[in-house]
Every structure is written in C-alpha cells, then in structure tokens.
Design an enzyme around this catalytic site. Structure first.
Site, PDB file in Angstrom:
ATOM      1  N   LYS A   1     -10.057   8.553 -17.958  1.00 49.95           N
ATOM      2  CA  LYS A   1     -10.499   9.216 -19.179  1.00 49.95           C
ATOM      3  C   LYS A   1      -9.361   9.256 -20.203  1.00 49.95           C
ATOM      4  O   LYS A   1      -8.853   8.234 -20.581  1.00 49.95           O
ATOM      5  CB  LYS A   1     -11.061  10.593 -18.837  1.00 49.95           C
ATOM      6  CG  LYS A   1     -12.001  10.596 -17.620  1.00 49.95           C
ATOM      7  CD  LYS A   1     -13.270   9.800 -17.823  1.00 49.95           C
ATOM      8  CE  LYS A   1     -14.062   9.525 -16.546  1.00 49.95           C
ATOM      9  NZ  LYS A   1     -14.327  10.649 -15.687  1.00 49.95           N
TER      10      LYS A   1
ATOM     11  N   ASP B   1      -8.728  20.423 -11.913  1.00 50.20           N
ATOM     12  CA  ASP B   1      -9.060  19.121 -12.497  1.00 50.20           C
ATOM     13  C   ASP B   1      -8.829  19.249 -13.996  1.00 50.20           C
ATOM     14  O   ASP B   1      -9.559  19.947 -14.695  1.00 50.20           O
ATOM     15  CB  ASP B   1     -10.518  18.770 -12.172  1.00 50.20           C
ATOM     16  CG  ASP B   1     -10.912  17.380 -12.685  1.00 50.20           C
ATOM     17  OD1 ASP B   1     -10.317  16.919 -13.685  1.00 50.20           O
ATOM     18  OD2 ASP B   1     -11.824  16.774 -12.107  1.00 50.20           O
TER      19      ASP B   1
ATOM     20  N   TYR C   1     -17.534  18.108 -12.365  1.00 58.93           N
ATOM     21  CA  TYR C   1     -17.957  16.724 -12.530  1.00 58.93           C
ATOM     22  C   TYR C   1     -19.005  16.374 -11.455  1.00 58.93           C
ATOM     23  O   TYR C   1     -18.822  16.736 -10.273  1.00 58.93           O
ATOM     24  CB  TYR C   1     -16.720  15.833 -12.404  1.00 58.93           C
ATOM     25  CG  TYR C   1     -17.009  14.362 -12.457  1.00 58.93           C
ATOM     26  CD1 TYR C   1     -17.427  13.762 -13.641  1.00 58.93           C
ATOM     27  CD2 TYR C   1     -16.864  13.561 -11.323  1.00 58.93           C
ATOM     28  CE1 TYR C   1     -17.697  12.409 -13.669  1.00 58.93           C
ATOM     29  CE2 TYR C   1     -17.125  12.207 -11.365  1.00 58.93           C
ATOM     30  CZ  TYR C   1     -17.550  11.634 -12.545  1.00 58.93           C
ATOM     31  OH  TYR C   1     -17.817  10.295 -12.585  1.00 58.93           O
TER      32      TYR C   1
ATOM     33  N   ARG D   1       0.847  -1.206   0.000  1.00 63.63           N
ATOM     34  CA  ARG D   1       0.000   0.000   0.000  1.00 63.63           C
ATOM     35  C   ARG D   1       0.874   1.243   0.000  1.00 63.63           C
ATOM     36  O   ARG D   1       0.561   2.243  -0.632  1.00 63.63           O
ATOM     37  CB  ARG D   1      -0.935   0.008   1.222  1.00 63.63           C
ATOM     38  CG  ARG D   1      -1.592   1.359   1.446  1.00 63.63           C
ATOM     39  CD  ARG D   1      -2.818   1.359   2.345  1.00 63.63           C
ATOM     40  NE  ARG D   1      -2.798   0.406   3.416  1.00 63.63           N
ATOM     41  CZ  ARG D   1      -2.131   0.544   4.586  1.00 63.63           C
ATOM     42  NH1 ARG D   1      -1.436   1.633   4.820  1.00 63.63           N
ATOM     43  NH2 ARG D   1      -2.172  -0.408   5.486  1.00 63.63           N
TER      44      ARG D   1
HETATM   45  C1  PLP Z   1     -14.629  10.967 -14.359  1.00 61.82           C
HETATM   46  C2  PLP Z   1     -14.202  12.231 -13.754  1.00 61.82           C
HETATM   47  C3  PLP Z   1     -13.847  12.294 -12.403  1.00 61.82           C
HETATM   48  C4  PLP Z   1     -13.934  11.103 -11.480  1.00 61.82           C
HETATM   49  O1  PLP Z   1     -13.030  10.113 -11.835  1.00 61.82           O
HETATM   50  P1  PLP Z   1     -13.253   8.525 -11.604  1.00 61.82           P
HETATM   51  O2  PLP Z   1     -12.029   7.931 -12.175  1.00 61.82           O
HETATM   52  O3  PLP Z   1     -14.508   8.134 -12.319  1.00 61.82           O
HETATM   53  O4  PLP Z   1     -13.394   8.318 -10.125  1.00 61.82           O
HETATM   54  C5  PLP Z   1     -13.406  13.522 -11.917  1.00 61.82           C
HETATM   55  N1  PLP Z   1     -13.341  14.613 -12.707  1.00 61.82           N
HETATM   56  C6  PLP Z   1     -13.694  14.579 -14.003  1.00 61.82           C
HETATM   57  C7  PLP Z   1     -13.600  15.805 -14.819  1.00 61.82           C
HETATM   58  C8  PLP Z   1     -14.143  13.400 -14.574  1.00 61.82           C
HETATM   59  O5  PLP Z   1     -14.500  13.384 -15.858  1.00 61.82           O
END
Ligand code: PLP
Length: 379
Positions: A195, A170, A98, A46
C-alpha cells in the site's frame, strides 16, 4: 534524523565492492564459503539477502524501531506474527480489520485452535472485558478499513502491559509518516508494504517492525523457517519507494482533505468517514496520535444502485481493490475487499451496500474533485 533523511539514507551504505550509491539487487540463492565453517555471514538466500537487509533497516528506522523483518506480502507478515502463538492461546482482534486478516484468523488459525475475540477496540473497556487467562496478544488496526474508526494506542498499550499481552498494530493505513505505534509502547508494527510504503501499485510485500530483541529473535527464526520472504527485486523496489514516502503522504493527505471537505458539503453524500474532519467522532484522538489523516475516505451513498452509478462514471479514479498508490482508486467494500465478511457482521460495522471507499492519490486535487463531482451527477 528527520523522516525524509532516514527515508533516503537509513540502511543504505554505498556498496562495499564498487561504491554504488544505490543498494544493488543481490540476485543470488546461495553464497560461496571460503572454507568449511567460514563464510562472510551469508549462507542461503531465504535466510539472508543484502537487499532485504537494507529494506528492513530502512523501514525499521522510519517506524522508530530497532528491527525490521520483511515478508512476501502483508498476509505473510501477519501469518508470521500469528506463528508467535500456540494452539489454545487467545487473541483479541479489532472487529473491523482488513478482510484478509479476518479470513486468516477465522478460517485458518481457528483450525489450529487459536481462539479469537472480535472486539470494537475503539472502546477500550471492551478490550479489558475480553481479556481471558489464556489471552496472549492484542491485534488492532487503526484507522480501520473501510470505516476509519480509531483505536486509542495508549489505552491498548496500557491494557497489554497490565496483562502481559503482545500488542500488535497494523499501521498500513497511516504509514510511519503519520503514525508510529512503537513510540506509544506497542510491541509490534505490521505493514502491507503493498500500500502506501511502496505506493506505486507494482509490488506485493509486507514488513514487521519491533524494538523487542526477544520478539525479533523469534520472528527472524520464523521468517527463515516459514520461508514467506520477498524477492530481492521487490525489496529493491520498495526501498526505492520509501525515499519519497514523506512527499507522497503529504500530497495524499492534502488531496484527501480537500476531497473530504468537498464531499462533506455534497447533497448526495449521506455520510462521510474521514478522521481529518472535525465531524469525525474521534477527530480529537486522531489528532493526538496521528500527525496527518492519510488518503482514505469512505462515503455512504444510501444504496448499492447509487454506489454503482458513481463507480460507473468516474474517469480518473480506477475501480480496483487495494489502496495507497499514487493513482486514485475507488471500490465497493461490501462486494470487493470485504466480501469474505458475513453480511450480518458487515451491517453491525456500518459497512453497508451503499458504502464506497476512495483511495485518494497524488494527482492534482482539482482534477480529482472534478472527476467525483461529475460522477456524482449520475447518482
Ligand atoms: C492489504 C492489507 C493487508 C494485506 O496485505 P497484502 O500485501 O495484500 O498481503 C493487511 N492489512 C491491511 C490494512 C491492508 O490494507
């Protein structure tokens, strides 16, 4: 180094034991110690894993940052960022983040007394007005999902520095190929690697990048203490994917540009949101802080019926949540990705029932346009 050179090499040295060129997947939960108090720097899975270290160094280089800290999902990364704060602190957040980020701060962190103000961060004066004596962080997403509105990164950094706030961006929608917020002076960048960074829709993952040694030390502590770490296999898959990130992003961008031009001239499309079009209200700002516009496009079709007819008739585009994979996806944000956002708030953002979001993939552009063209005939 250039982006693609870093993408292929950063963080990856041939394996010291065998010379394996590709970073091995270290499937181990623990490491043998030579004697009491003497290890090779590895103690528990971990806490530390060599495959994970390679991934963290690789993405840190792509974001032009010093430290990468990997997590089991984008939401796990965001949880760890929030854990930098204390109850009673206040955070300013883009009002169009998001859906899962909204849910996390609104439904969970609120119970821990973390106050949040939901602000249209595309208007810097609103950010300034929201600063309180207990404000500790400003958290923005740019471009936003699914409205593709842009926040001025330089303005955010200036406000953050003036008020000693931790600035967080983000960067999931742009990937480090098109936008590197740390180069503007942002403290922290976060990605859902699920993504664009992984890009093959086969991993859930997240990463945080920072150049601040103090923030890195705190996050490294939290990564181990909270324990939301990615598996070695997932680290391997994402590391494999970053090697083609630049190639994929160029194709996403080209395909989306063609698609956006086609859609902007189509009579059934009432409104289009794509920062690469000169008609986007913040096109100039987008050009200033991004080197491309990505693969996400939203369109307004006027009613949920119109939206349903489009979704029902696409053949290459798959009706699915998520984005950023090589395959094209289409979704209805109001009932899917943003169902947790109250209707009243959705309307304020322009996130109507007739809004459809496209994640334009890496297929042949002509095929994608032909698919949307024939599906629009049913609208
Ligand atoms: C999908 C997404 C998240 C969350 O990520 P996960 O991998 O699904 O937990 C956060 N911010 C944005 C902009 C996203 O598209």
């Amino acid at each position: 180094m250039g982006f693609q050179t870093d993408a292929i090499h950063a963080g990856q040295i041939p394996d010291p034991t065998t010379g394996a060129v590709m970073t091995p997947v270290y499937f181990t939960s623990t490491y043998a110690q030579e004697e009491l108090g003497k290890s090779k720097g590895f103690d528990y899975g971990r806490t530390i894993n060599p495959t994970r270290i390679a991934l963290e160094k690789n993405i840190a280089a792509l974001e032009k940052g010093k430290h990468g800290i990997a997590f089991a999902s984008g939401m796990a990364a965001i949880t760890n960022i929030a854990a930098l704060l204390n109850g009673g602190d206040h955070v300013i957040i883009s009002n169009n983040v998001y859906g899962g980020t909204f849910r996390f701060f609104d439904k969970i962190m609120k119970r821990f007394n973390l106050e949040a103000s939901w602000i249209d961060t595309s208007d810097a004066s609103q950010i300034e007005k929201a600063v309180r004596p207990n404000t500790k962080m400003i958290y923005v997403e740019t471009p936003t999902n699914p409205m593709l509105s842009i926040t001025d990164l330089q303005a955010v950094v200036n406000i953050a520095k003036k008020n000693t706030l931790i600035s967080v961006v983000d960067n999931t929608f742009m990937s480090p190929y098109f936008q590197t917020p740390l180069t503007f002076g942002t403290d922290i960048v976060i990605h859902s690697t699920t993504k664009y960074i992984n890009g093959h829709s086969d991993v859930i993952g997240g990463i945080v990048v920072t150049s601040d040694d103090g923030i890195h030390e705190k996050l490294r502590f939290l990564q181990n203490a909270i324990g939301a770490v990615p598996s070695p296999m997932d680290c391997f898959l994402v590391l494999r994917a970053t090697k083609t990130l630049g190639l994929r992003m160029r194709q996403h961008n080209d395909n989306a540009m063609h698609m956006a031009k086609f859609l902007s001239e189509h009579p059934k499309v009432k409104k289009i949101y794509y920062p690469g079009l000169p008609s986007h209200p913040q096109h100039a700002l987008a050009k200033k802080q991004m080197s491309g516009f990505g693969g996400m496009i939203s369109i307004e079709l006027g009613s949920i019926e119109n939206g349903k007819n489009l979704l029902r008739n696409v053949k290459i585009f798959a009706l699915a949540e998520s984005l950023g994979g090589v395959e094209s996806l289409i979704c209805h944000p109001a009932s899917m990705t943003h169902a947790s956002v109250p209707q009243e708030d959705r309307m304020k953002l322009g996130l109507t029932d007739g809004l459809v979001r496209l994640s334009v993939g890496c297929e042949d552009s002509e095929d994608l346009i032909a698919d949307i063209r024939q599906a629009l005939e049913h609208v």
